[in-house]
Design a protein around this motif. Structure first.
Motif, short mmCIF file in Angstrom:
data_model
loop_
_atom_site.label_atom_id
_atom_site.label_comp_id
_atom_site.label_asym_id
_atom_site.label_seq_id
_atom_site.Cartn_x
_atom_site.Cartn_y
_atom_site.Cartn_z
N ASN A 32 41.23 -11.18 41.84
CA ASN A 32 40.42 -12.03 42.72
C ASN A 32 40.96 -13.46 42.75
O ASN A 32 41.01 -14.10 43.80
CB ASN A 32 38.97 -12.03 42.24
CG ASN A 32 38.08 -12.86 43.13
OD1 ASN A 32 37.90 -12.55 44.31
ND2 ASN A 32 37.56 -13.96 42.59
N ILE A 75 44.87 -13.16 44.40
CA ILE A 75 45.04 -12.53 45.71
C ILE A 75 43.85 -12.85 46.63
O ILE A 75 44.02 -13.09 47.82
CB ILE A 75 45.21 -11.00 45.60
CG1 ILE A 75 46.24 -10.64 44.52
CG2 ILE A 75 45.62 -10.41 46.94
CD1 ILE A 75 46.45 -9.14 44.31
N GLY A 76 42.64 -12.81 46.06
CA GLY A 76 41.47 -13.08 46.89
C GLY A 76 41.14 -11.95 47.85
O GLY A 76 40.37 -12.14 48.79
N ARG A 77 41.74 -10.80 47.66
CA ARG A 77 41.40 -9.60 48.44
C ARG A 77 41.34 -8.43 47.46
O ARG A 77 42.03 -8.43 46.45
CB ARG A 77 42.49 -9.24 49.45
CG ARG A 77 42.89 -10.31 50.40
CD ARG A 77 43.74 -9.63 51.49
NE ARG A 77 44.67 -10.53 52.12
CZ ARG A 77 44.51 -10.99 53.37
NH1 ARG A 77 43.46 -10.66 54.07
NH2 ARG A 77 45.41 -11.79 53.91
#
Lengths: 340, 340
Positions: free
Chosen positions: B249, B252-254
């Protein structure tokens, strides 16, 4: 006669095609239409030429073409306050009914009263308290939804537009121009990583994995049988000042070729970028246009600011190291896309 | 006659071209030649079909095609010990002359004596001490040079080859196949981020910015007028178990679409990946081939291991959630590129 006509028409068609091609080539010749001609624009064009032209001695392989951008004050305004602070104040107000004690307790009282003086007096400790109260205690998915909703409705107090409409047009052109030349564009901001990610792809063309920012800790938990990441009221990383090279090294693992900032918080990012070998470009946006945006700070001979300070010592370092200062007033033909 | 010959030759040429094309097409038809036909290979082909076929109801936009891979035991061996532990022990030996006290002080004595039993007895605290003594106190550039040098010379004790030659051939094909279908491939390892980055691009085709791992803190400093990032003897982040979704998280945040692991350290990464909607693929490499590589762990009915445990509870969760277990013995026609 007929064949002469044919040749004539073929000639006309070829001419038209040539003109069309020439026009396209001319249109393509200025990738930065919102930049006035000058040293700043020339420095950008020269960096791209030096790093991408196959015969350039400073040619850089595409995978090493990394450009990093600060966000607040570099890609969108940081006045009259950081956008994320406006968000925090709105959140505090939205949560106030669940916290009657905030009516008399600083820094919450100042937030509820819109008292910027008292907020400033609460200092960094006070700001951290506000962020923890407004940014923690929910899952990452819930926080993303809250930010997304806020960005849809909140308006900038002066421009009366959504914050996402305030991206600087010249910087959008610069981001796109660098990407068209094989650069990976990163945001490296003191702002919250999860506050920025919901909008960076749509607004700047920067995907979430290329956003580096400050963060609070998250914890993996099972909730109703489904895994969630809960946001904890604990600072994880501050991506500002000397934290910026640390964040760049941690997330990217390569040194940028170009770095763009606007304040003392970007100094170390520019130093780190400039210390690499080969062609480099370090730029600082100077807020000197009170009419179209804002003008502030000692570098303009104006009073200091709490939101994006550009001290004289930064101007001196820029002069000494050949960092290019972008005058918003002189270098930008247009600041916002919505301008006439 | 001559024109008939011409037609004949043209026909032969066309046939040859057609055959050549057909052969190429057939060769292209198996992107995973080192995988035996079976459920594991079919699951991979099916994920790619489901997420990339334009008429698939589970089509995923390219920017959301994220696949995460553990490193030790998933992309290369983790036996007889983690590669990074072998590096740490070699570093301790190289530094021992500057630290005469290590001769009698645990866990350093155990490291100098190659005493794996005593090292195990020193526990996690002992390992952290070894890592701090061997991985900190230099700049990031210096550490990169040390790791790069070590990888050039160190040899795996059983295979007598450089560690970078031990990347599993089926996984290299899988990484390339996913990338050819628009996936971004990430490494998400409990290993040190700066220990992996010097080799991931050359060995796995994974650039440094797509490597997530454990880290120690770094500090921005000026040294002889040049900025450096100094590596501090302080843990920054442990990218293992519940830390893997946190790291994913953060960096990458996805949420990944596919995740690949081999041990209890990967459980939460697979849970987090599987909790998303749409087509998913979660896989675990099972080390059950003592002849070509290693076989260990209770899932094989064999003794437990300190380096990549695959407990029965993980096998139960895999069964329950439809995670695919890859048998190295049955699913992989070839393990290493250097095999006959």
């Amino acid at each position: 006669m007929r064949s002469q006509l044919r040749i004539f028409f073929a000639f006309v068609l070829a001419l038209a095609a040539g003109l069309a091609f020439g026009t396209r080539a001319l249109a393509g010749a200025d990738p930065l239409p919102s930049w006035n001609d000058g040293a700043a624009k020339r420095a950008i064009l020269e960096l791209v030429r030096a790093t991408t032209n196959k015969s350039s001695p400073e040619l850089v392989p595409p995978e090493q073409r990394i450009a990093t951008f600060d966000n607040d004050g570099t890609l969108w305004p940081s006045h009259p306050m950081y956008t994320q602070l406006a968000f925090a104040l709105d959140r505090i107000k939205a949560l106030a009914s669940q916290h009657p004690e905030w009516k008399t307790k600083e820094p919450f009282k100042a937030a509820l009263d819109n008292d910027l003086e008292a907020l400033a007096a609460a200092g960094e400790k006070g700001l951290v308290e506000l962020v923890m109260a407004s940014h923690a205690g929910m899952s990452t998915d819930e926080f993303e939804a809250i930010v997304t909703d806020w960005l849809k409705t909140a308006r900038h107090p002066r421009f009366k537009r959504r914050y996402t409409e305030l991206a600087y047009q010249p910087m959008l052109e610069l981001l796109a121009y660098l990407r068209a030349n094989g650069f990976k564009t990163y945001i490296v901001s003191g702002g919250g990583i999860e506050f920025m990610r919901p909008m960076t792809e749509a607004v700047y063309g920067v995907p979430p994995e290329q956003v580096i920012g400050s963060s609070i800790e998250t914890k993996y938990e099972m909730k109703d049988g489904k895994p969630v990441l809960m946001r904890l009221p604990k600072i994880d990383f501050i991506d500002d000042k000397a934290g910026k090279p640390v964040g760049i090294n941690k997330f990217i693992g390569r040194r940028p070729i170009a770095a763009f900032g606007n304040s003392a918080g970007d100094r170390q990012m520019l130093e780190w970028t400039g210390a690499g070998s080969g062609a480099r470009l370090m730029m600082l946006v100077l807020h000197d246009d009170a009419e179209r945006e804002y003008a502030y700070g000692p570098a303009n001979g104006l009073p200091d600011t709490k939101f994006g300070i550009f001290p004289e010592s930064l101007m001196e370092e820029a002069d000494k190291k050949g960092w290019v200062v972008i005058s918003m007033k002189k270098d930008w033909a247009r600041i916002f896309a919505f301008e006439e």
